[in-house]
Scaffold this motif. Structure first.
Motif, PDB file in Angstrom:
ATOM      1  N   ILE A 167       8.056  10.965  -1.901  1.00 45.53           N
ATOM      2  CA  ILE A 167       8.620  10.192  -3.010  1.00 45.53           C
ATOM      3  C   ILE A 167       8.235   8.724  -2.840  1.00 45.53           C
ATOM      4  O   ILE A 167       8.675   8.059  -1.900  1.00 45.53           O
ATOM      5  N   ASP A 168       7.382   8.288  -3.743  1.00 45.64           N
ATOM      6  CA  ASP A 168       6.902   6.903  -3.707  1.00 45.64           C
ATOM      7  C   ASP A 168       7.925   6.000  -4.382  1.00 45.64           C
ATOM      8  O   ASP A 168       8.164   6.104  -5.573  1.00 45.64           O
ATOM      9  N   LEU A 169       8.540   5.150  -3.590  1.00 40.96           N
ATOM     10  CA  LEU A 169       9.627   4.306  -4.099  1.00 40.96           C
ATOM     11  C   LEU A 169       9.103   2.970  -4.605  1.00 40.96           C
ATOM     12  O   LEU A 169       8.058   2.514  -4.179  1.00 40.96           O
TER      13      LEU A 169
ATOM     14  N   ALA B 252       8.407   7.591  -8.045  1.00 45.05           N
ATOM     15  CA  ALA B 252       9.739   7.148  -8.477  1.00 45.05           C
ATOM     16  C   ALA B 252       9.760   5.647  -8.736  1.00 45.05           C
ATOM     17  O   ALA B 252      10.821   5.044  -8.809  1.00 45.05           O
ATOM     18  N   ASP B 253       8.582   5.066  -8.854  1.00 48.44           N
ATOM     19  CA  ASP B 253       8.508   3.631  -9.143  1.00 48.44           C
ATOM     20  C   ASP B 253       8.534   3.418 -10.650  1.00 48.44           C
ATOM     21  O   ASP B 253       7.502   3.405 -11.315  1.00 48.44           O
ATOM     22  N   PHE B 254       9.755   3.308 -11.176  1.00 50.39           N
ATOM     23  CA  PHE B 254       9.928   3.185 -12.620  1.00 50.39           C
ATOM     24  C   PHE B 254       9.355   1.878 -13.152  1.00 50.39           C
ATOM     25  O   PHE B 254       9.014   1.763 -14.303  1.00 50.39           O
TER      26      PHE B 254
ATOM     27  N   PRO C 299       4.723   2.386 -12.140  1.00 47.26           N
ATOM     28  CA  PRO C 299       4.169   3.651 -11.657  1.00 47.26           C
ATOM     29  C   PRO C 299       2.643   3.579 -11.556  1.00 47.26           C
ATOM     30  O   PRO C 299       1.991   3.097 -12.465  1.00 47.26           O
ATOM     31  N   SER C 300       2.090   4.019 -10.428  1.00 50.75           N
ATOM     32  CA  SER C 300       0.643   3.905 -10.281  1.00 50.75           C
ATOM     33  C   SER C 300      -0.005   5.182  -9.750  1.00 50.75           C
ATOM     34  O   SER C 300      -1.207   5.268  -9.599  1.00 50.75           O
ATOM     35  N   ILE C 301       0.837   6.185  -9.456  1.00 50.46           N
ATOM     36  CA  ILE C 301       0.305   7.418  -8.863  1.00 50.46           C
ATOM     37  C   ILE C 301      -0.654   8.142  -9.820  1.00 50.46           C
ATOM     38  O   ILE C 301      -1.688   8.658  -9.402  1.00 50.46           O
TER      39      ILE C 301
ATOM     40  N   GLY D 276       0.779  -1.230   0.000  1.00 49.54           N
ATOM     41  CA  GLY D 276       0.000   0.000   0.000  1.00 49.54           C
ATOM     42  C   GLY D 276       0.812   1.282   0.000  1.00 49.54           C
ATOM     43  O   GLY D 276       0.312   2.354   0.350  1.00 49.54           O
ATOM     44  N   LYS D 277       2.057   1.191  -0.441  1.00 51.65           N
ATOM     45  CA  LYS D 277       2.924   2.384  -0.496  1.00 51.65           C
ATOM     46  C   LYS D 277       2.311   3.503  -1.308  1.00 51.65           C
ATOM     47  O   LYS D 277       2.249   4.645  -0.863  1.00 51.65           O
ATOM     48  N   SER D 278       1.868   3.166  -2.521  1.00 50.69           N
ATOM     49  CA  SER D 278       1.350   4.214  -3.400  1.00 50.69           C
ATOM     50  C   SER D 278       0.043   4.785  -2.856  1.00 50.69           C
ATOM     51  O   SER D 278      -0.195   5.993  -2.938  1.00 50.69           O
ATOM     52  N   THR D 279      -0.776   3.921  -2.291  1.00 49.73           N
ATOM     53  CA  THR D 279      -2.028   4.370  -1.674  1.00 49.73           C
ATOM     54  C   THR D 279      -1.726   5.330  -0.525  1.00 49.73           C
ATOM     55  O   THR D 279      -2.321   6.396  -0.413  1.00 49.73           O
TER      56      THR D 279
END
Ligand code: ATP
Ligand code: MG
Length: 346
Positions: free
Chosen positions: A213-215, A137-139, A142-144, A113-116
């Motif tokens: 920064i979403d890793l 920053a999740d190459f 990416p889900s943001i 649930g990082k991006s959430t």
């Protein structure tokens, strides 16, 4: 009498290992001056890294012996100075100086649930009156953009910088904006790092209080590169109360610590379930209250319940703190944001 060969000298000095630094004098590029007179007398100037500070006599002895073993060398004079910088120091840069408080959001494993959490916390911080940015920053996944419901692509200003897209009070930038759905994510290793630093420099964030920064999950190169290129003020680890997830998050936490990034605490996601009828909290993974914080020795910044509204909102591009601001989930996010703001002192 024969001449002294510089090549021989360099070959011999390449065998001299600098005490404490585990690198040869030549590879360290420690030779700063080399004079050889017609009689074969050598005057050499050396710069040694800080590690050798207390072993200069030993280093001098090694150099003298190495040089004397070269044909035609007579007297040797060694002059060593010490560089204040230890060998192997990583250079730190700050590519986003206009951000007061960059925060990394990490996790040990994927899908916790990082991006959430990044999405809803960013909006919650903005609701508290802060200037907030969110960088995906999740190459790899990416889900943001999807979670924010952003479909447009960012514009480029006259300075050729990307302008983040503003939504729900947050400035959002994602590598996902620049990839269309069929772009293969082949950016790995050095190429990826280049893309990331380039990306950091190329975004016009303006003055921000927070940049979340979403890793990507785990403890890889992206995390390292970010820590070297952004003056990160804090890290937040996201986890679920299951023991397996906890084991993984420990790795993430120790990585942050190794990089000298202060870990602000953990956000425990999917902690409990709130009964829609009676409002009671049900702790699914544990008896009653969870003890993630104790197990990790870190403060718990928030416990976010499980709620299908989170997933639905995420899929529709309407984050729960916007769609259902009065729900227990949203309240949990708001409380977490307040705690983060308090801890960061902004
Ligand atoms: N508290 C929650 N209640 C219900 N569903 C949730 C909750 N938190 C996250 N989810 C759902 O779980 C899924 C994974 O969440 P998310 O994408 O935020 O995880 P992630 O850690 O960023 O994953 P990844 O490692 O793939 O980047 C999503 O479908 C999301 O909507
Ligand atoms: Mg994610």
């Amino acid at each position: 009498m024969g001449k002294v060969s510089r090549i021989d000298i360099y070959e011999k000095l390449d065998k001299v290992i600098i005490p404490g630094a585990n690198i040869s004098l030549v590879k360290y590029k420690g030779i700063r001056g080399l004079d050889i007179d017609e009689n074969g007398n050598i005057d050499i100037k050396i710069e040694a890294p800080k590690q050798a500070e207390n072993s200069l006599k030993e280093l001098e002895k090694q150099i003298t012996e190495a040089l004397k073993s070269v044909e035609n060398v007579k007297e040797v004079k060694v002059n060593i100075s010490v560089n204040e910088k230890p060998y192997g120091t990583v250079e730190f840069k700050n590519l986003i100086p206009s951000v007061k408080f960059p925060i990394l959001i990490g996790s040990g494993k994927g899908g916790v649930g990082k991006s959430t959490v990044s999405t809803n916390l960013a909006i919650a911080l903005a609701k508290l009156g802060h200037k907030v940015g969110l960088l995906d920053a999740d190459f790899y996944g990416p889900s943001i953009a999807m979670m924010f419901g952003i479909k447009e692509e960012p514009m480029v200003n006259e300075k050729e910088k990307l302008i983040p897209i503003e939504k729900h009070g947050v400035k959002v930038m994602s590598i996902g904006f620049l990839l269309d759905d069929d772009t293969p994510v082949i950016w790995r290793g050095p190429l990826l790092m280049k893309a990331l630093t380039q990306f950091l420099e190329d975004v016009e964030w303006g003055e921000l209080d927070y940049l979340l920064i979403d890793l990507p999950p785990g403890t890889g190169d992206i995390q390292l590169s970010l820590a070297q290129n952004v003056k990160v003020k804090g890290a937040i680890a996201v986890t679920t109360p299951q023991d397996v997830a906890l084991l993984d998050v420990k790795k993430a936490v120790s990585m942050f610590e190794k990089l000298n990034i202060p870990v602000m605490g953990v956000v425990e996601n999917m902690s409990y379930f709130v009964c829609h009828n009676c409002g009671t909290k049900h702790f699914i993974f544990s008896g009653n209250q969870t003890d993630t914080g104790d197990k990790l020795g870190l403060p718990v910044l928030g416990r976010i319940p499980i709620d299908t509204a989170i997933r639905e909102g995420g899929d529709r591009g309407l984050p729960v703190v916007v769609g259902y601001p009065e729900s227990p989930v949203s309240k949990a996010f708001m409380d977490t944001a307040k705690l983060i703001a308090e801890k960061s002192g902004l």
